[in-house]
Design an enzyme around this catalytic site. Structure first.
Site, PDB file in Angstrom:
ATOM      1  NE  ARG A 116      -8.542  -0.729 -14.603  1.00 49.93           N
ATOM      2  CZ  ARG A 116      -9.684  -0.291 -15.076  1.00 49.93           C
ATOM      3  NH1 ARG A 116     -10.008  -0.494 -16.340  1.00 49.93           N
ATOM      4  NH2 ARG A 116     -10.514   0.350 -14.296  1.00 49.93           N
ATOM      5  CG  ASP A 128       1.209  16.955   6.046  1.00 54.39           C
ATOM      6  OD1 ASP A 128      -0.019  16.852   6.180  1.00 54.39           O
ATOM      7  OD2 ASP A 128       2.022  16.312   6.736  1.00 54.39           O
ATOM      8  CG  LEU A 138       5.842   8.802  -7.875  1.00 53.79           C
ATOM      9  CD1 LEU A 138       5.548   8.601  -9.351  1.00 53.79           C
ATOM     10  CD2 LEU A 138       4.599   9.227  -7.124  1.00 53.79           C
ATOM     11  CD  GLU A 139       6.764   6.113  -1.891  1.00 50.77           C
ATOM     12  OE1 GLU A 139       5.573   6.013  -2.262  1.00 50.77           O
ATOM     13  OE2 GLU A 139       7.219   7.143  -1.382  1.00 50.77           O
TER      14      GLU A 139
END
Length: 191
Positions: A116, A128, A138-139
């Site tokens: 937000r 997996d 993380l991207e």
């Protein structure tokens, strides 16, 4: 396949499948995860001699070769924070480390409060069964046009959902086949 809820998540934490985890980070059907210290921040390639971008700018990245983009490593233990510019992309990681057994898969979801505010995590969110000994990379992307976003080490960044399913065969497990096992800090693409 079933989504695990509170009691099962407590058991996963007790079994060392994810850690470190404080009791207050275990939710009804997810476990909160936190931003680690190391960021890989995309850097612009710049020709200092001409003070402009070179003739081959921007350089295409061959996705088949899985290259890592030109970047600078930021250690937030030193900087205490990092301010993402509008449109900026960084690789980050979780504090928590994962040791998924062959009958548990997981997926990352960004905290809604971060979303937000204009923070996005790209869609590589699936973990997996058998993925082991690693923090989650993380991207992160600031999708805002006019505002910067501050990242701080240890901030709540998202939550993990865990799914139980039939065990995968050992030769099909990510523990055997995966490229991103035992990554202890933010990791770029591996060939």
């Amino acid at each position: 396949m079933s989504l695990l809820s509170y009691e099962h998540l407590c058991n996963l934490v007790d079994a060392g499948v994810i850690g470190p985890v404080k009791p207050e980070c275990i939710n009804a059907s997810s476990i909160d995860v936190h931003l680690g210290d190391i960021l890989l921040v995309e850097k612009e390639r710049f020709d200092i001699n001409s003070m402009s971008a070179g003739p081959d700018w921007p350089v295409p990245l061959d996705l088949a070769r899985k290259p890592i983009f030109k970047h600078e490593e930021i250690d937030m233990r030193i900087t205490k924070a990092y301010v993402m510019k509008p449109g900026e992309f960084v690789l980050a990681s979780t504090v928590e480390k994962f040791y998924l057994p062959d009958d548990i898969s997981a997926e990352f979801r960004l905290k809604s409060s971060g979303a937000r505010c204009g923070l996005n995590n790209l869609f590589a969110c699936h973990c997996d069964a058998g993925w082991t000994g690693s923090v989650l990379t993380l991207e992160l992307h600031n999708v805002l046009r006019f505002h910067k976003l501050m990242l701080t080490p240890g901030m709540a960044i998202g939550q993990m959902l865990f799914h139980r399913h039939r065990p995968v065969p050992k030769d099909k497990s990510y523990a055997t086949r995966g490229h991103y096992n035992y990554d202890v800090k933010t990791q770029g693409a591996k060939a």
